[in-house]
Design an enzyme around this catalytic site. Structure first.
Site, PDB file in Angstrom:
ATOM      1  N   ASP A   1       0.634  -1.199  -0.051  1.00 44.32           N
ATOM      2  CA  ASP A   1       0.028   0.100   0.043  1.00 44.32           C
ATOM      3  C   ASP A   1       0.624   1.311   0.057  1.00 44.32           C
ATOM      4  OD1 ASP A   1      -2.023  -2.100   0.111  1.00 44.32           O
ATOM      5  OD2 ASP A   1      -2.941  -1.064   1.784  1.00 44.32           O
TER       6      ASP A   1
ATOM      7  N   GLU B   1      -4.043  -6.952  13.521  1.00 43.49           N
ATOM      8  CA  GLU B   1      -3.387  -7.008  12.165  1.00 43.49           C
ATOM      9  C   GLU B   1      -1.957  -6.476  12.143  1.00 43.49           C
ATOM     10  OE1 GLU B   1      -4.761  -4.214   8.141  1.00 43.49           O
ATOM     11  OE2 GLU B   1      -5.319  -3.732   9.938  1.00 43.49           O
TER      12      GLU B   1
END
Length: 739
Positions: free
Chosen positions: A474, A706
């Site tokens: 990302d 995460e």
């Protein structure tokens, strides 16, 4: 076959329109009632998730909602007389912790059945006086034949119901709450109205009782003549069920130890986390069906009234990164997930890999996110729904395929398992070839042996550094000005993995010599250490970098921005302070370590020592909790990419990359060379840090996360992230991936 998914508890078949069963309950917070159904973080449960799950016919999950503890266990049975998918049962146990108020001593559970095909469900005759006659509902479907749903409990229960006729179940929570609200307003009773709409395809049963409460809900299929229904129901409830659940848990524990051998390595707290990791990975497997939305390429001859085309109707049996946040398949996540699953259940792994490869189109492209069905779509921001056929995603499925091929070569599998793998590879080879060729033609760079991720926004005025979503990393810093001159180091290494793996598969399955030679030649080119260094090495630092049109002098500045005739808004806008030039992009982080992760660096090279120094330097990547995604010395370390886009891969610790780095540290610690002892020491300490931090976080918060904060080690991002964070179990077991 039925799958038990967590939403928080739902059973559905592996058919596009199946019979679905699920559980809701009423929770209490600050003296108010709240309906719990869809797994969502806003419910603020203290903890929830699978403590055990074998991926097939048994699971146990624990949910703590304020002072109420809800435990559910399921068991599947495929006995004589049952229909397709077999029979199943769910045991629901409710306990309280210190509740005093009258409203807190009762529990209201809502168990439902919904037929997505619209078949009507028949109501049992004596629902309001449930006792000897335990039948709640019955019906028939072409796939499973006749079926029945029974309630078995020794508790003093009150049962009410509602029947609905609707083509969708996504608004079922609202329908139930509207019914309850009406009953409360009109009759001051918190109960369903006992109304059955004509030809209802959804039945909701409210099961109310005093806490503590335990009840068994049994589903039997194939309820025709001589199907031994009563015997099968009795076998799946009461004492018989208790004994079977205990036996299944013992089987799980035994298999867990056989697979991962942690008893002599770690304490019980760590082993509990390891079991939760594999249990939630397996418990999160889902079946999805739908059509992806594909963006229409610019200058395309394809005509569409919208800005997208629909992919063919497709099914996908897959793991998911996180049920509440990411309830859908992600291509690059899946390869990491399967590193864990193949060690637990090879056939589940091959089944999932086959489903993913069946999504490949004629060009050899696979959409990177699989947003199939209403549940998946409901969790996706609009800007991420469209899939772009020009953009790839790391081909991580080759990670697990490489493990399987190496396992055969090293006789890690039984003869039956080896034959199954080889048969799978023979069938999959044509798809794997097409996938590789798509990458090799559409993502290749200007120079031989170079590649770059497509999809970066060249015209953005709001991103500090245009994101590279297709890489999976990302906002990891790339060249400041996207162009066709870029060389992305990570993609080059992924292509090496793919080429080398295809070459090994071609040899294994005795394919014609030419394809094998082609992949071998590509792998040899990408393994060329001198060529790699010419393209990507900064000799001064001994670090590897991307290459592209770049300047470090870019910032976000507040400016007045006017759109059309609207009033000017004050916004953060990208500002470039010097002309970019073609050069190495000087950001140390996960991408820099890809040649190390793919073990291209010879064990005697001075560059290997430099890599080890970068990894272990506390001023650069090293922390007491794991390795940072981006060096603390980077100009973009922990920088927002836009006003509303906080740092994601710009500092926090991610388990998938730490696992790959650990795997290579282990590799170099076993290779003869001057740096093996240094690699071993770093490997041991990094492994210890990762395990300690994740285990502490889990027991403190109740969840796997995460990512983890590099300064304090706290879990960040999505919680209940039991995707690649579950690789911690392989780190515990020291079961690293091989080359």
């Amino acid at each position: 076959m039925f799958i038990l998914e967590f939403v928080p508890a739902i059973v559905n078949g592996r058919t596009p329109r199946s019979l679905i069963a699920g559980l809701m309950w009423i929770g209490i917070k600050d003296g108010r009632y709240f309906m719990r159904h869809i797994c969502q973080d806003s419910d603020e449960l203290s903890t929830y998730g699978w403590t055990h799950h074998n991926g097939r016919d048994f699971g146990h999950q624990l949910l703590v909602d304020q002072d109420m503890t809800l435990a559910t266990s399921f068991l599947k049975s495929k006995g004589g007389g049952s229909g397709y998918g077999g029979d199943w049962t769910v045991r629901i146990n409710v306990q309280s912790q210190g509740w005093n108020g009258e409203m807190q001593k009762n529990v209201h559970l809502f168990f439902y059945l919904a037929d997505e095909d619209g078949n009507s469900l028949s109501l049992g005759r004596d629902i309001l006086d449930i006792g000897e006659n335990s039948l709640l509902a019955s019906g028939s479907r072409t796939d499973i034949g006749g079926w029945q749903l029974h309630l078995k409990s020794k508790a003093d229960l009150e049962v009410h119901y509602s029947g609905f006729r609707t083509p969708h179940i996504h608004n079922l929570s609202d329908l139930v709450q509207e019914n309850l609200a009406y009953q409360v307003r009109r009759f001051s009773r918190l109960q369903l109205p006992d109304i059955y709409e004509s030809s209802s395809n959804i039945l909701v049963f409210q099961i109310s009782g005093r806490i503590p409460l335990e009840t068994d809900i049994v589903f039997v299929s194939g309820t025709g003549i001589n199907s031994r229904v009563e015997e099968r129901i009795s076998n799946l409830a009461g004492v018989s069920l208790t004994n079977q659940l205990k036996a299944k848990q013992r089987e799980f524990d035994t298999k867990f130890e056989n697979c991962f051998q942690l008893a002599d390595k770690l304490d019980s707290k760590s082993i509990t986390v390891g079991k939760a990791a594999i249990g939630n990975m397996l418990g999160g497997i889902g079946y999805f069906y739908g059509q992806s939305k594909i963006s229409v390429p610019k200058n395309s001859n394809v005509k569409s009234h919208d800005d997208f085309l629909l992919y063919w109707p497709a099914e996908l049996y897959t793991t998911v990164p996180s049920r509440p946040f990411f309830p859908r398949g992600f291509l690059w996540d899946e390869g990491f997930h399967q590193l864990l699953i193949w060690r637990w259940d090879l056939r589940i792994c091959l089944d999932i890999l086959g489903h993913w490869l069946d999504l490949i189109n004629i060009d050899g492209w696979i959409p990177r996110e699989q947003i199939l069905g209403a549940e998946a779509l409901s969790k996706v921001p609009a800007e991420f729904v469209l899939q772009h056929p020009s953009n790839g995603n790391p081909p991580t499925l080759f990670l697990v395929l490489r493990d399987l091929v190496n396992g055969i070569k090293k006789n890690k599998f039984s003869a039956t398992e080896s034959n199954e793998i080889i048969s799978f590879l023979q069938q999959a080879f044509i798809r794997l070839e097409a996938w590789f060729k798509w990458f090799n033609t559409t993502q290749s760079g200007k120079d031989i042996g170079s590649y770059y991720w497509h999809g970066r926004d060249k015209s953005t005025i709001r991103e500090l550094n245009p994101k590279t979503l297709s890489s999976g990393l990302d906002d990891y810093p790339r060249a400041s000005h996207p162009s066709e001159d870029e060389r992305h180091l990570d993609l080059r290494c992924w292509m090496l993995l793919a080429a080398d793996c295809l070459h090994s598969i071609a040899e294994l399955i005795d394919k014609e010599n030419e394809p094998g030679k082609e992949y071998g030649s590509t792998a040899k080119l990408l393994l060329d250490f001198d060529l790699l260094n010419q393209m990507h090495l900064d000799h001064a630092s001994g670090a590897y970098f991307d290459f592209g049109n770049h300047t470090e002098k870019v910032r976000l500045s507040w400016k007045e921005v006017t759109v059309g005739n609207a009033h000017a808004n004050r916004e953060l806008v990208r500002e470039v302070l010097e002309r970019p030039e073609l050069k190495l992009v000087p950001h140390v982080g996960y991408v820099s370590l890809f040649p190390f992760m793919t073990r291209i660096i010879p064990p005697e090279s001075w560059i290997l020592e430099k890599q080890l120094d970068l990894i272990s330097n506390q001023s650069i990547l090293w922390t007491n909790y794991g390795l940072c995604s981006l060096a603390k010395t980077s100009s973009l370390y922990m920088k927002h990419n836009t006003e509303h886009d906080p740092p994601y891969w710009r500092g926090p610790i991610w388990m998938n990359m730490n696992f790959m780095i650990l795997s290579s540290l282990r590799h170099y610690s076993l290779e003869k060379g001057p740096y093996r002892d240094k690699a071993r020491a770093i490997c041991d300490e990094l492994r210890h840090n990762l395990i300690r931090n994740v285990v502490q976080n889990y027991h403190k918060t109740g969840f796997l996360w995460e990512q983890y904060d590099q300064k304090q080690g706290k879990g960040k991002g999505a919680r209940v992230f039991t995707g690649w964070t579950s690789l911690l179990l392989l780190i515990m077991a020291e079961a690293y991936n091989e080359m």
